[in-house]
Design a protein around this motif. Sequence first.
Motif, PDB file in Angstrom:
ATOM      1  N   GLU A   1       0.816  -1.216   0.000  1.00 34.05           N
ATOM      2  CA  GLU A   1       0.000   0.000   0.000  1.00 34.05           C
ATOM      3  C   GLU A   1       0.848   1.264   0.000  1.00 34.05           C
ATOM      4  OE1 GLU A   1      -4.117   0.927   1.661  1.00 34.05           O
ATOM      5  OE2 GLU A   1      -3.066  -0.139   3.243  1.00 34.05           O
ATOM      6  N   GLU A   2       1.967   1.200   0.719  1.00 27.82           N
ATOM      7  CA  GLU A   2       2.834   2.376   0.839  1.00 27.82           C
ATOM      8  C   GLU A   2       3.767   2.525  -0.359  1.00 27.82           C
ATOM      9  OE1 GLU A   2       2.655   4.628   3.075  1.00 27.82           O
ATOM     10  OE2 GLU A   2       1.298   3.681   4.530  1.00 27.82           O
ATOM     11  N   GLY A   3       3.800   1.525  -1.240  1.00 30.81           N
ATOM     12  CA  GLY A   3       4.684   1.589  -2.392  1.00 30.81           C
ATOM     13  C   GLY A   3       6.066   1.022  -2.136  1.00 30.81           C
ATOM     14  N   ALA A   4       6.297   0.481  -0.932  1.00 32.99           N
ATOM     15  CA  ALA A   4       7.592  -0.104  -0.605  1.00 32.99           C
ATOM     16  C   ALA A   4       7.698  -1.554  -1.072  1.00 32.99           C
ATOM     17  CB  ALA A   4       7.840  -0.029   0.900  1.00 32.99           C
ATOM     18  N   ALA A   5       6.599  -2.135  -1.473  1.00 38.47           N
ATOM     19  CA  ALA A   5       6.549  -3.487  -2.023  1.00 38.47           C
ATOM     20  C   ALA A   5       5.465  -3.490  -3.088  1.00 38.47           C
ATOM     21  CB  ALA A   5       6.254  -4.514  -0.931  1.00 38.47           C
ATOM     22  N   SER A   6       5.249  -4.628  -3.696  1.00 37.18           N
ATOM     23  CA  SER A   6       4.236  -4.744  -4.747  1.00 37.18           C
ATOM     24  C   SER A   6       3.217  -5.815  -4.381  1.00 37.18           C
ATOM     25  CB  SER A   6       4.893  -5.104  -6.081  1.00 37.18           C
ATOM     26  OG  SER A   6       3.911  -5.395  -7.065  1.00 37.18           O
TER      27      SER A   6
END
Length: 449
Positions: free
Chosen positions: A234-239
């Motif tokens: 959700e935070e864009g640190a993973a997919s």
Amino acid sequence: MTLRRTLCFGSAAVAASLLAACAGGATESPDDGAGGTTGSGDAGSATVSFRSWSPIEQTTAQMVATFEEANPGTQIDTTIFNYPEYIVDLQTRASSGTMPDIVGLQPGALTQQYRDHLMPLQQCAEDAWGPDWQDMFYPIGLDQARMGNPEGDENFYALPILVQTVNLWANTQILEDHGVEPPRTWDELVAAVDTMSGNEFAPFLLPAKDSWLRNVVFLQIANNVAPGLVYEAEEGAASWTDDGIVTAFEYWGRLFSDGIAQDGALALDAYPNGANQFESGTAAMIPLGAWWIQQSDPSRSEVPPLSEGMAGFEPFLFPTIPGGAQESQFVGGIDVALGIAADSENPELACQVLTDWIAGDGAQDLINTFNDLPAVTGLNPEEFTSDRQQRIWSTFTEDWMPQVQYSRYLQSPEMDSALADALAAVAAGDSTPAEAAAAVQEVQDSVNS
């Protein structure tokens, strides 16, 4: 000793300090369209309005009566809606500048949608409870209360009144009759369903029609596979297409493809149908949450045998997944939070009501009904109807809630909808786990852009 005995509300000193700390502009209250006024009516009056979908109407009425009796001359004008109608009413009032003084909120998207209409509550809390007021709350509740705040904004625009875990429940009589223990691992879940299949009850009743229930079941699976990974996505640190999340979609799909869930699961809602089936004894296990203990509320007009003192039910955590975390992870958070309108004409009284309902006499009335779990620690029902009921309550409040680390919510309504839709597609066999993950990531890219 409960918080009811240790916290004091309604003193002149507290009211005066709240007035200084929380006062907003005193403006004319327009007609609310229902024969009354929003806000607090005439300036200086001792009236506030409350609109929400929860607590239920009869419990709210008891909380109101307790507060008004302890504070002569005050009045709380309340309306409790069904949730969809409440959302429409809140949107209408916000757009017309007629916000209620006190509003029910959920963390994340709903609170953030109305953030500009809400006053920060930390000074109100400090005046009522002292500088260490945050220590009263379960940590997950305060974490979620600020979920979605803009970077650098540390204000609390809502404070939790009720919290919960999401988990599974067992009909202990059915399990005992078939020599089955509440499953702790995926393999044990599969074996339990196989052992109990072919009877006139559902071994694992999954009310998958509801988007919220699909999401909370998936979040339990996902955090047992790769703790915290979905929130990093959700935070864009993973997919969402990372292996751990795709695996979680796979195990969600196996609930259906491997016959763990009952036939027609996507057509069954949790309330009223799924809950009624489980309470009547026609299911061995169901995914719900801590709020199920409310079925044992002694004030119900008729308590079915299984629910009386929780005689036939036992909570347990979602089973671990092969290759994932060694222990089941705790998922949950805020059930209901309360906020105060930024333009309330009587913010000191609104704050007095809010703090009473969270941790005062009104909170005690609320918790006496076992409506859900209190947002503050150390607040317990004044009476238990059985040792079993008390043990289950203690499991939730003393053992599980302090360990809740992962949210049952995503931060945005777009992502909630995208996840729920993807889960429905996997359950129906219309999408593979990898395709579902990619579809959710596509929406996430749009939200984050």
